[in-house]
Design a protein around this motif. Sequence first.
Motif, mmCIF file in Angstrom:
data_model
loop_
_atom_site.group_PDB
_atom_site.id
_atom_site.type_symbol
_atom_site.label_atom_id
_atom_site.label_comp_id
_atom_site.label_asym_id
_atom_site.label_seq_id
_atom_site.Cartn_x
_atom_site.Cartn_y
_atom_site.Cartn_z
ATOM 1 N N ARG A 70 2.490 -13.708 -37.350
ATOM 2 C CA ARG A 70 1.313 -14.593 -37.374
ATOM 3 C C ARG A 70 0.035 -13.835 -37.695
ATOM 4 O O ARG A 70 -0.904 -14.396 -38.267
ATOM 5 C CB ARG A 70 1.141 -15.268 -36.000
ATOM 6 C CG ARG A 70 2.182 -16.324 -35.690
ATOM 7 C CD ARG A 70 2.032 -17.518 -36.594
ATOM 8 N NE ARG A 70 2.545 -18.727 -35.995
ATOM 9 C CZ ARG A 70 2.477 -19.918 -36.587
ATOM 10 N NH1 ARG A 70 1.932 -20.031 -37.781
ATOM 11 N NH2 ARG A 70 2.962 -20.984 -35.995
ATOM 12 N N TRP B 77 -4.498 -15.911 -29.967
ATOM 13 C CA TRP B 77 -3.321 -16.492 -29.311
ATOM 14 C C TRP B 77 -3.758 -17.333 -28.100
ATOM 15 O O TRP B 77 -3.272 -18.446 -27.898
ATOM 16 C CB TRP B 77 -2.360 -15.385 -28.851
ATOM 17 C CG TRP B 77 -1.432 -14.917 -29.928
ATOM 18 C CD1 TRP B 77 -1.596 -13.821 -30.729
ATOM 19 C CD2 TRP B 77 -0.209 -15.537 -30.347
ATOM 20 N NE1 TRP B 77 -0.556 -13.715 -31.615
ATOM 21 C CE2 TRP B 77 0.315 -14.755 -31.400
ATOM 22 C CE3 TRP B 77 0.497 -16.667 -29.958
ATOM 23 C CZ2 TRP B 77 1.513 -15.067 -32.045
ATOM 24 C CZ3 TRP B 77 1.694 -16.973 -30.606
ATOM 25 C CH2 TRP B 77 2.190 -16.188 -31.636
ATOM 26 N N TRP C 137 -3.371 -21.439 -27.918
ATOM 27 C CA TRP C 137 -2.558 -22.078 -26.871
ATOM 28 C C TRP C 137 -3.319 -23.283 -26.308
ATOM 29 O O TRP C 137 -2.730 -24.318 -25.999
ATOM 30 C CB TRP C 137 -2.248 -21.058 -25.767
ATOM 31 C CG TRP C 137 -1.392 -21.609 -24.678
ATOM 32 C CD1 TRP C 137 -0.032 -21.703 -24.672
ATOM 33 C CD2 TRP C 137 -1.831 -22.162 -23.425
ATOM 34 N NE1 TRP C 137 0.397 -22.282 -23.493
ATOM 35 C CE2 TRP C 137 -0.680 -22.573 -22.714
ATOM 36 C CE3 TRP C 137 -3.078 -22.353 -22.836
ATOM 37 C CZ2 TRP C 137 -0.743 -23.154 -21.440
ATOM 38 C CZ3 TRP C 137 -3.144 -22.936 -21.574
ATOM 39 C CH2 TRP C 137 -1.985 -23.322 -20.893
ATOM 40 N N PHE D 74 2.398 -8.977 -29.464
ATOM 41 C CA PHE D 74 1.483 -9.730 -30.325
ATOM 42 C C PHE D 74 1.367 -9.066 -31.701
ATOM 43 O O PHE D 74 1.404 -9.730 -32.736
ATOM 44 C CB PHE D 74 0.084 -9.800 -29.689
ATOM 45 C CG PHE D 74 -0.071 -10.883 -28.646
ATOM 46 C CD1 PHE D 74 0.558 -12.111 -28.777
ATOM 47 C CD2 PHE D 74 -0.880 -10.679 -27.533
ATOM 48 C CE1 PHE D 74 0.388 -13.116 -27.820
ATOM 49 C CE2 PHE D 74 -1.052 -11.669 -26.570
ATOM 50 C CZ PHE D 74 -0.409 -12.896 -26.717
ATOM 51 N N TRP E 153 -2.216 -12.922 -35.582
ATOM 52 C CA TRP E 153 -3.323 -13.363 -34.732
ATOM 53 C C TRP E 153 -3.675 -12.300 -33.695
ATOM 54 O O TRP E 153 -2.787 -11.600 -33.182
ATOM 55 C CB TRP E 153 -2.952 -14.649 -33.971
ATOM 56 C CG TRP E 153 -2.656 -15.826 -34.848
ATOM 57 C CD1 TRP E 153 -3.109 -16.033 -36.119
ATOM 58 C CD2 TRP E 153 -1.824 -16.952 -34.515
ATOM 59 N NE1 TRP E 153 -2.626 -17.221 -36.606
ATOM 60 C CE2 TRP E 153 -1.834 -17.819 -35.643
ATOM 61 C CE3 TRP E 153 -1.083 -17.328 -33.394
ATOM 62 C CZ2 TRP E 153 -1.130 -19.013 -35.673
ATOM 63 C CZ3 TRP E 153 -0.386 -18.531 -33.415
ATOM 64 C CH2 TRP E 153 -0.410 -19.361 -34.551
ATOM 65 N N LEU F 79 4.827 -16.179 -26.455
ATOM 66 C CA LEU F 79 3.891 -16.254 -25.320
ATOM 67 C C LEU F 79 4.644 -16.101 -23.991
ATOM 68 O O LEU F 79 4.140 -15.473 -23.057
ATOM 69 C CB LEU F 79 3.108 -17.569 -25.356
ATOM 70 C CG LEU F 79 1.942 -17.578 -26.351
ATOM 71 C CD1 LEU F 79 1.443 -18.990 -26.595
ATOM 72 C CD2 LEU F 79 0.788 -16.693 -25.871
ATOM 73 N N ASP G 148 6.416 -19.451 -31.424
ATOM 74 C CA ASP G 148 5.143 -19.007 -30.829
ATOM 75 C C ASP G 148 5.214 -19.100 -29.300
ATOM 76 O O ASP G 148 4.784 -18.194 -28.589
ATOM 77 C CB ASP G 148 3.974 -19.875 -31.327
ATOM 78 C CG ASP G 148 3.728 -19.706 -32.818
ATOM 79 O OD1 ASP G 148 4.005 -18.615 -33.332
ATOM 80 O OD2 ASP G 148 3.270 -20.675 -33.455
#
Length: 401
Positions: free
Chosen positions: A225, A232, A236, A220, A227, A279, A275
């Motif tokens: 990003r 995250w 989602w 992450f 974030w 994940l 993204d």
Amino acid sequence: MQYRSDKYGTPLSVLGFGCMRFTKKGNALDLEKAEREIIAAFEAGVNYFDTAYIYPGSEVLLGTVVSRNGIREKIHIATKLPQYMISSLSGVEKIFTEELSRLQTDYVDYYLMHHLTDAAQWERLKKVGILDWIAEKKRSGAIRNIGFSYHGNTENFLKILADDTWDFCQIQYNYLDETAQAGRVGLQAAAARGLPVVIMEPLRGGKLVNGLPQDAVKAFSESSRGWSPAEWGLRWLYDQPEVTVVLSGMNSLEMVAENVHTACEAESGCLSKEDFALLDRVKAFIHAGEKVGCTGCRYCMPCPRGVDIPGIFRCWNTMYTESKSAGRMQFAQTVGLTKAPAFATQCIGCGKCEQHCPQSLPIREKLKEADKALRPLPYKIGINAVRAFMFRGTRKPSSVR
Ligand code: SF4
Ligand code: SF4
């Protein structure tokens, strides 16, 4: 703040305030601190506040804050009936009246049957006469929307959902639970029926923030990003148009500010292919600690003996990726407390499931190991006792070895 509509077009803030994690001061909840957090969220546009009869002190605190700030007409209150405590309509009425008094109001915007895990519990409530009670409360305006919160398996969720009673529902859902409980299948089925879906445990009780393995945190942090892990997890959810409100049990002003920021920005379809790939890597790091490589695809189902194979494996894995107690709790909710037993001990070893498993798992052998870990003797006794209580008044549930 962004808003998504309920069944009747009322705009609900995509961020909901979960009132179950307020900070304590001594033995009581810290009213002044919680008030600052609630009002900060309200001023940022949050209009959905979720509490329950059984959250200690929560309904009273929310009622006090709402009343002394004069915001009752500007927000929506969701609270819940502890359906497992109910054996008569007078019991329902008594609890509901107490809830109105605690909340200092004469109506509840969203009222839920709390913590259903099996369609049989809903059938039991109907036998008690709950449908007439709901109809009367809706006629009088004391309840504006009726729903249920859910923790059982997907099949039972779909059965309960098929009832025309509902105006909304609430499910546990996050990027780790995509195939657990109601799951994505349940979310989409509810949306297809025009029901708004409220999400609880969006960050798995903090696991997707503070309980991530180091590799996941690193993945992450290396993303351009910028974030946070919480962002995250929330993004989602917001990415999916079927999600209406995401509850967060906020207990600091920083948490309110961060969640509000995400809720103002993240729209459905906000995640890119890259993204999702990130994940997937994060999920792989989380799953690396698991006992069995079950993906939850369900190709092995249905088992002719009713064994919930993916459900059992998921809970067994949780014992290793989270904690023993988290895995056993999840097991009790999603497998142990369904009316039709779904335990590994029901397996007769026919091998049908193994022929369909794309992961080539030795399912029969793994089920035995999982059962031993998930149901040591005290748990067996405890689960049987709770089953007998929960399914009282329905046809006797089959005995469980
Ligand atoms: S081997 Fe056991 S779990 Fe698999 S399908 Fe047969 S009875 Fe069900
Ligand atoms: S088929 Fe295999 S991987 Fe898929 S749910 Fe069943 S056990 Fe898990």
